[in-house]
Scaffold this motif. Structure first.
Motif, mmCIF file in Angstrom:
data_model
loop_
_atom_site.group_PDB
_atom_site.id
_atom_site.type_symbol
_atom_site.label_atom_id
_atom_site.label_comp_id
_atom_site.label_asym_id
_atom_site.label_seq_id
_atom_site.Cartn_x
_atom_site.Cartn_y
_atom_site.Cartn_z
ATOM 1 N N ALA A 34 0.798 -1.118 0.270
ATOM 2 C CA ALA A 34 -0.163 0.106 -0.035
ATOM 3 C C ALA A 34 1.413 1.359 0.050
ATOM 4 O O ALA A 34 2.267 1.579 0.731
ATOM 5 N N LEU A 35 0.407 2.006 -0.493
ATOM 6 C CA LEU A 35 1.195 3.191 -0.717
ATOM 7 C C LEU A 35 0.634 4.597 0.108
ATOM 8 O O LEU A 35 -0.353 4.503 -0.077
ATOM 9 N N GLU A 36 1.964 5.539 0.065
ATOM 10 C CA GLU A 36 1.177 7.023 0.685
ATOM 11 C C GLU A 36 0.482 7.774 -0.443
ATOM 12 O O GLU A 36 1.105 6.867 -1.608
ATOM 13 N N ARG A 37 -0.303 9.060 -0.266
ATOM 14 C CA ARG A 37 -0.382 9.472 -1.318
ATOM 15 C C ARG A 37 0.686 10.542 -2.108
ATOM 16 O O ARG A 37 1.798 10.848 -1.159
ATOM 17 N N GLN A 38 0.362 10.085 -3.519
ATOM 18 C CA GLN A 38 1.725 10.577 -3.738
ATOM 19 C C GLN A 38 1.063 11.266 -5.359
ATOM 20 O O GLN A 38 -0.027 10.639 -5.922
ATOM 21 N N ARG A 39 2.031 11.916 -5.899
ATOM 22 C CA ARG A 39 1.440 12.727 -7.495
ATOM 23 C C ARG A 39 1.146 11.091 -8.460
ATOM 24 O O ARG A 39 1.851 11.038 -8.951
ATOM 25 N N ILE A 40 -0.243 11.364 -9.081
ATOM 26 C CA ILE A 40 -0.203 10.604 -10.211
ATOM 27 C C ILE A 40 -0.429 11.222 -11.772
ATOM 28 O O ILE A 40 -0.696 12.232 -11.724
ATOM 29 N N THR A 41 0.894 11.073 -13.257
ATOM 30 C CA THR A 41 0.972 11.552 -13.674
ATOM 31 C C THR A 41 0.152 11.778 -14.853
ATOM 32 O O THR A 41 -0.415 10.434 -14.984
ATOM 33 N N ALA A 42 -1.438 12.762 -15.362
ATOM 34 C CA ALA A 42 -2.324 12.311 -15.706
ATOM 35 C C ALA A 42 -2.071 12.064 -16.899
ATOM 36 O O ALA A 42 -0.907 11.370 -17.965
ATOM 37 N N TRP A 43 -3.215 10.858 -17.350
ATOM 38 C CA TRP A 43 -2.916 10.759 -19.263
ATOM 39 C C TRP A 43 -4.286 10.423 -19.318
ATOM 40 O O TRP A 43 -5.005 10.033 -19.628
ATOM 41 N N PRO A 44 -4.182 11.778 -20.193
ATOM 42 C CA PRO A 44 -5.390 12.280 -21.148
ATOM 43 C C PRO A 44 -6.485 11.388 -21.950
ATOM 44 O O PRO A 44 -7.462 11.260 -21.701
ATOM 45 N N THR A 45 -5.513 10.054 -22.579
ATOM 46 C CA THR A 45 -5.851 9.342 -23.526
ATOM 47 C C THR A 45 -6.454 8.284 -23.293
ATOM 48 O O THR A 45 -7.085 7.207 -23.883
ATOM 49 N N ALA A 46 -6.494 7.809 -21.407
ATOM 50 C CA ALA A 46 -6.589 6.856 -21.532
ATOM 51 C C ALA A 46 -7.862 7.243 -20.780
ATOM 52 O O ALA A 46 -8.885 7.758 -21.156
ATOM 53 N N PRO A 47 -8.372 5.050 -20.895
ATOM 54 C CA PRO A 47 -9.925 5.375 -20.339
ATOM 55 C C PRO A 47 -10.134 5.685 -19.322
ATOM 56 O O PRO A 47 -8.986 5.811 -18.339
ATOM 57 N N ALA A 48 -11.242 6.127 -19.313
ATOM 58 C CA ALA A 48 -12.049 7.376 -17.763
ATOM 59 C C ALA A 48 -11.459 6.682 -16.471
ATOM 60 O O ALA A 48 -11.229 6.638 -15.289
ATOM 61 N N ALA A 49 -11.733 4.517 -16.494
ATOM 62 C CA ALA A 49 -11.287 4.423 -15.508
ATOM 63 C C ALA A 49 -9.699 4.291 -14.944
ATOM 64 O O ALA A 49 -8.983 3.687 -13.966
ATOM 65 N N VAL A 50 -9.027 5.059 -16.131
ATOM 66 C CA VAL A 50 -7.491 4.300 -15.652
ATOM 67 C C VAL A 50 -7.206 6.428 -15.721
ATOM 68 O O VAL A 50 -7.432 6.703 -16.492
ATOM 69 N N ARG A 51 -6.707 6.763 -14.254
ATOM 70 C CA ARG A 51 -6.351 7.822 -13.340
ATOM 71 C C ARG A 51 -5.167 8.006 -13.895
ATOM 72 O O ARG A 51 -5.009 10.069 -14.759
ATOM 73 N N GLY A 52 -4.294 8.000 -14.593
ATOM 74 C CA GLY A 52 -2.787 8.307 -14.573
ATOM 75 C C GLY A 52 -1.400 6.950 -14.536
ATOM 76 O O GLY A 52 -1.926 5.484 -14.389
ATOM 77 N N MET A 53 -0.216 7.635 -14.979
ATOM 78 C CA MET A 53 0.541 6.811 -14.313
ATOM 79 C C MET A 53 1.242 7.082 -12.958
ATOM 80 O O MET A 53 1.496 8.010 -12.150
ATOM 81 N N LEU A 54 2.045 6.256 -12.129
ATOM 82 C CA LEU A 54 2.358 6.930 -10.984
ATOM 83 C C LEU A 54 3.468 5.800 -10.811
ATOM 84 O O LEU A 54 3.682 4.326 -11.399
ATOM 85 N N GLY A 55 4.560 6.650 -9.979
ATOM 86 C CA GLY A 55 6.474 6.041 -10.242
ATOM 87 C C GLY A 55 6.198 4.940 -8.885
ATOM 88 O O GLY A 55 5.642 5.378 -7.753
ATOM 89 N N PHE A 56 6.846 3.670 -9.027
ATOM 90 C CA PHE A 56 7.092 2.970 -7.847
ATOM 91 C C PHE A 56 8.611 2.212 -7.959
ATOM 92 O O PHE A 56 8.353 1.285 -9.319
ATOM 93 N N GLU A 57 9.464 2.063 -7.024
ATOM 94 C CA GLU A 57 10.473 1.282 -7.275
ATOM 95 C C GLU A 57 11.251 1.272 -8.936
ATOM 96 O O GLU A 57 11.259 0.401 -9.533
ATOM 97 N N GLY A 58 11.055 2.191 -9.477
ATOM 98 C CA GLY A 58 11.920 2.908 -10.311
ATOM 99 C C GLY A 58 11.077 2.849 -11.626
ATOM 100 O O GLY A 58 11.968 3.002 -12.800
#
Length: 869
Positions: free
Chosen positions: A741-765
């Motif tokens: 489980a992650l701490e709250r962190q910034r999610i990189t937007a992904w404008p062309t993704a489906p509605a259910a996909v919020r964006g991208m997030l960095g984890f362990e590189g």
């Protein structure tokens, strides 16, 4: 010791300076302080064990956060208790002085009217001419008695000559033959319409009283050079105030209400054993924490000055209410009354800091849940790895894992106990705030109807007083309309609460009016039961009142509803009735002012004066006009006994309101013990609480149901489940598929993704896609406060899930699993199972491989530059 500019440490915790001196008198505070500090001590022990063993997750931040929130919670609880107690006292002290000033305003008008009475002036002239007759004196004494019979608020009426000699008195036995009082002589000042004097006086045989005095001129109307005298009215101050004090002190244990003069000396007290007459009593304001020390005893005290009425502020007195500090916070809050819902958005009732406490508590709980999740996942992963690699000889490692899980479970239990204490305290704060609103609505409705009753008592008395005026009697007997008009105009100038005064003859025809602008009524034949009722009266102590309906005498077009009070006017020789007097109460502004005077300073508060039949008589709010029907059903209205009130809640304009409904019971001899009638008046006060929350919104996620956490029988096949909440429904994944489980962190937007996909997030590189399960499954996003968890497929691909709230990591029996009977949309080819608990509770078990397939194609097609593990 002071922390910052406004915090003081007490028992190791910071409190606001205003409540710090009062903490010892707040047992409820101790009820929460002890378990919170005890649990924090247990937390310290667990943290130490975790550090020694290296098995527990870092709890330092969580412990610090809980400690800070404990201080804020207890301080808020103390300040809320103080505010509630002060509100009780302040409101009642304000009511005491304002009702008194309204009452005394009527006395200033009475003394002015009676000072112009013809028989008084005639007696003065007779005395000046040396022709004073004992028969004339006795006749005037009887006249005084006739007036006082209609106004029971007076216990003495005296006419004095300019040199202080008693000419006539209602009670001669208690009045000195000569009253030499320079204070009364001030009434001869042409610039003063009256004087008010309080203290010992020869008018009352030396005892203390409140006297209103006005100059009386001889029949020639001369000024300072003519025949002069003084009319003195003694108001039953103690009788009036002690009854009011008893009513206001009811429900406030051991409280005392006092009336103080401008120098702070006690003039009247509800309890002379606690606060005696004549005692000097200081004010206790917010700067002193509302605390007052008197005769070695600590009190919570609030003082109020008059708000003023029609520009009159009384003699400069103040009311103060006191409650012994040991009783001010002693009573535990009552249980919430049945029928009062909890599913309300009550944010408007709390200040910003108080509203932030449950938000902060949830944030700490989320961080704790995340920490525990990761600790349990790590321990279970280590245990599973040992099984897969056949490391049966690692007994020490197995024991370490067992200890780690046990320790984490104890941390979880302690954290849950802390959460429960916080939730209980916050719920008590909410209940206290709501109860204060309901109590306030009931109290304000009682206040409103009390003000109305006292005001209408004066109206019923006025018409009978003025019917005794010799000038009006003579004018009606002789048909002298001009004289009648002059007398009515002079009376109307003293009594500003009327729209019109008029007299009519025995045929019901208007003879004269008080307002020249309404002279068109002269000559008009009046209609209505009140007209014939007034002409049919044979007792000078009786009156009639119209229903609240149009009479043709009120409003711009004459057709607005109003109350008309009327009495028969006897012939000067008392032989028969020569007509009647009618007074048209200026109800629209006067009732509105009364209702607004009874309302607290709260946005959206409204008050209505209604009849038992449901007709609106007056309103503080422009939404309802006189004559309208009540905008909501109130079953209690028809059967509510006189002098009783009820509270409850109702919905209006999409918002829930607390209401208080108080039925009139009259005042003194006015409408006391009368049978219930459709025209009885009641005051309805409505105070907004908030909007009704959607189902499930008020209670939150809650803890994981016990149905899923009980250990399966020994020897059965088991499955580790990581649970979470989405749209108030329990879901889960096999724990082996959850990485962290992650701490709250910034999610990189992904404008062309489906509605259910919020964006991208960095984890362990690596950059991982973030899937919002609320949007995916229920078309309702999990929101900005969503918890984030990394899951992993059997092939090692990873993605991040956004969920509403983390649940628990627990062991379930494999026999509890059953295939899901439905495969909606995305789940058509998915491995969806239901995990049945012990009871009706069900958990939907998902699979990370299915979730990955939903985003895998999008990632490969639209983000080839991103590396997806």
């Amino acid at each position: 010791m002071t922390q910052g500019s406004n915090k003081v440490y007490r028992k190791g915790l910071p409190f606001s300076a205003e409540v710090a001196p009062l903490l010892h008198a707040m047992p409820l505070l101790e009820e929460y302080r002890e378990p919170l500090l005890r649990l924090q001590g247990a937390w310290d022990s667990l943290a130490l064990l975790g550090q020694m063993s290296g098995a527990a997750t870092d709890m330092a931040d969580t412990r610090t956060a809980f400690e800070a929130l404990t201080g804020r919670l207890l301080d808020s609880l103390a300040r809320r208790q103080l505010r509630h107690a002060v509100g009780h006292l302040q409101g009642r002290s304000q009511v005491a002085i304002d009702i008194l000033v309204r009452n005394l305003f009527e006395r200033t008008a009475d003394v002015g009217f009676l000072a112009s009475d013809g028989p008084l002036r005639a007696l003065l002239n007779a005395d000046a001419a040396g022709e004073l007759d004992t028969g004339d004196v006795e006749a005037l004494r009887r006249r005084f008695a006739a007036y006082v019979a209609k106004y029971s608020v007076y216990d003495q009426v005296v006419l004095l000559a300019a040199d202080g000699r008693r000419l006539a008195a209602l009670d001669e036995s208690s009045c000195a033959p000569v009253v030499d009082d320079p204070r009364l002589q001030g009434a001869f000042d042409p610039a003063r319409a009256f004087v008010e004097v309080h203290g010992p006086t020869g008018l009352l045989g030396g005892r203390s009283g409140l006297i209103y005095a006005a100059a009386v001129s001889g029949s020639d109307g001369a000024g300072s050079g003519g025949v002069r005298g003084l009319l003195c009215l003694s108001f039953k101050l103690e009788d009036e105030m002690l009854g009011l004090f008893r009513a206001l002190c009811a429900g406030v244990p051991r409280s005392v209400l006092v009336l103080k003069d401008a120098q702070g000396r006690v003039l009247l007290t509800s309890d002379p054993w606690q606060i005696p007459l004549g005692a000097p009593l200081a004010d206790a304001g917010e700067a002193q924490g509302w605390r007052l020390d008197f005769a070695g005893r600590d009190y919570l005290a609030c003082e109020s000055a008059a708000s003023g009425y029609e520009g009159y502020f009384g003699p400069g007195w103040r009311a103060q209410m006191l409650q012994p500090l040991q009783h001010a916070f002693a009573d535990a809050p009552a249980e919430r009354q049945a029928g009062r819902a909890r599913d309300l958005d009550t944010r408007e009732l709390f200040d910003e800091e108080l509203r932030s406490i449950p938000i902060e508590a949830r944030r700490i709980q989320r961080e704790l849940s995340r920490s525990l999740w990761n600790g349990k996942l790590k321990s279970r992963a280590q245990a599973q790895h040992g099984v897969r690699t056949g490391e049966g000889a690692v007994a020490g490692q197995a024991g370490g894992n067992a200890f780690a899980v046990t320790l984490l479970n104890e941390v979880e239990r302690t954290g849950d106990q802390l959460r429960q204490v916080f939730e209980r305290a916050i719920a008590q704060l909410e209940d206290g705030a709501l109860d204060a609103v309901f109590d306030g609505a009931g109290f304000q409705s009682e206040l409103a109807i009390s003000i109305v009753n006292r005001n209408l008592y004066e109206r019923a008395n006025d018409c009978r007083w003025w019917a005794l005026d010799a000038r009006l009697q003579r004018a009606l007997a002789t048909g002298d309309a001009a004289s009648a008009e002059s007398v009515l105009a002079s009376i109307h100038a003293l009594y500003t609460v009327y729209s019109l005064l008029l007299v009519f003859d025995i045929a019901g025809r208007v003879v004269a009016v008080s307002d020249p602008a309404q002279a068109h009524h002269v000559g008009r034949s009046l209609q209505g039961d009140w007209v014939s009722g007034a002409l049919g009266l044979r007792d000078a102590g009786q009156y009639v009142v119209s229903s609240h309906a149009p009479s043709g005498l009120y409003g711009d077009d004459g057709h607005a509803p109003c109350l008309v009070y009327a009495a028969g006017v006897p012939h000067p020789d008392g032989a028969a009735t020569v007509g009647g007097i009618a007074i048209v109460f200026d109800g629209a502004p006067q009732f509105r002012a009364m209702l607004r005077a009874a309302l607290p300073e709260q946005a959206g508060a409204a008050a209505l004066l209604v009849t038992r039949a449901g007709e609106v008589v007056a309103s503080s709010d422009a939404r309802w006009a006189p004559g309208d029907r009540l905008p909501m059903a109130l079953p209690a209205l028809t059967g509510l006994p006189a002098d009783q009130h009820v509270t409850g809640e109702l919905e209006l304009d999409g918002r829930v309101h607390a209401y208080g409904l108080a039925m009139s019971g009259g005042y003194r001899e006015y409408r006391r013990l009368t049978p219930p009638d459709a025209s009885d008046l009641a005051a309805l006060v409505m105070l907004p609480l908030g909007e009704r929350l959607a189902a499930g919104e008020s209670s939150g996620a809650g803890a994981m149901a016990a149905a899923f956490t009980s250990a399966p029988p020994a020897g059965t096949k088991t499955l580790d489940v990581a649970s979470f909440l989405v749209d108030q429904q329990w879901l889960g994944l096999p724990a082996m598929q959850v990485v962290a489980a992650l701490e709250r962190q910034r999610i990189t937007a992904w404008p062309t993704a489906p509605a259910a996909v919020r964006g991208m997030l960095g984890f362990e590189g690596r950059m991982l896609p973030v899937l919002d399960l609320g949007q995916l499954l229920f078309h309702r996003p999990c929101g900005e406060e969503a918890a984030l968890m990394v899951c992993q497929t059997g092939a090692g691909q990873r993605l991040v899930l956004a969920v509403q709230q983390l649940g628990q990591v627990f062991v379930a029996g494999a026999e509890q699993l059953q295939p899901s009977p439905t495969r909606p949309g995305w789940a058509a080819q998915a491995q969806v199972h239901l995990l049945k608990g012990h009871g009706p509770q069900m958990l939907t078990l998902l699979d990370s491989d299915d979730l990955w397939r939903l985003v895998n194609g999008v990632v490969e097609a639209q983000a080839p530059a991103l590396t997806v593990d």
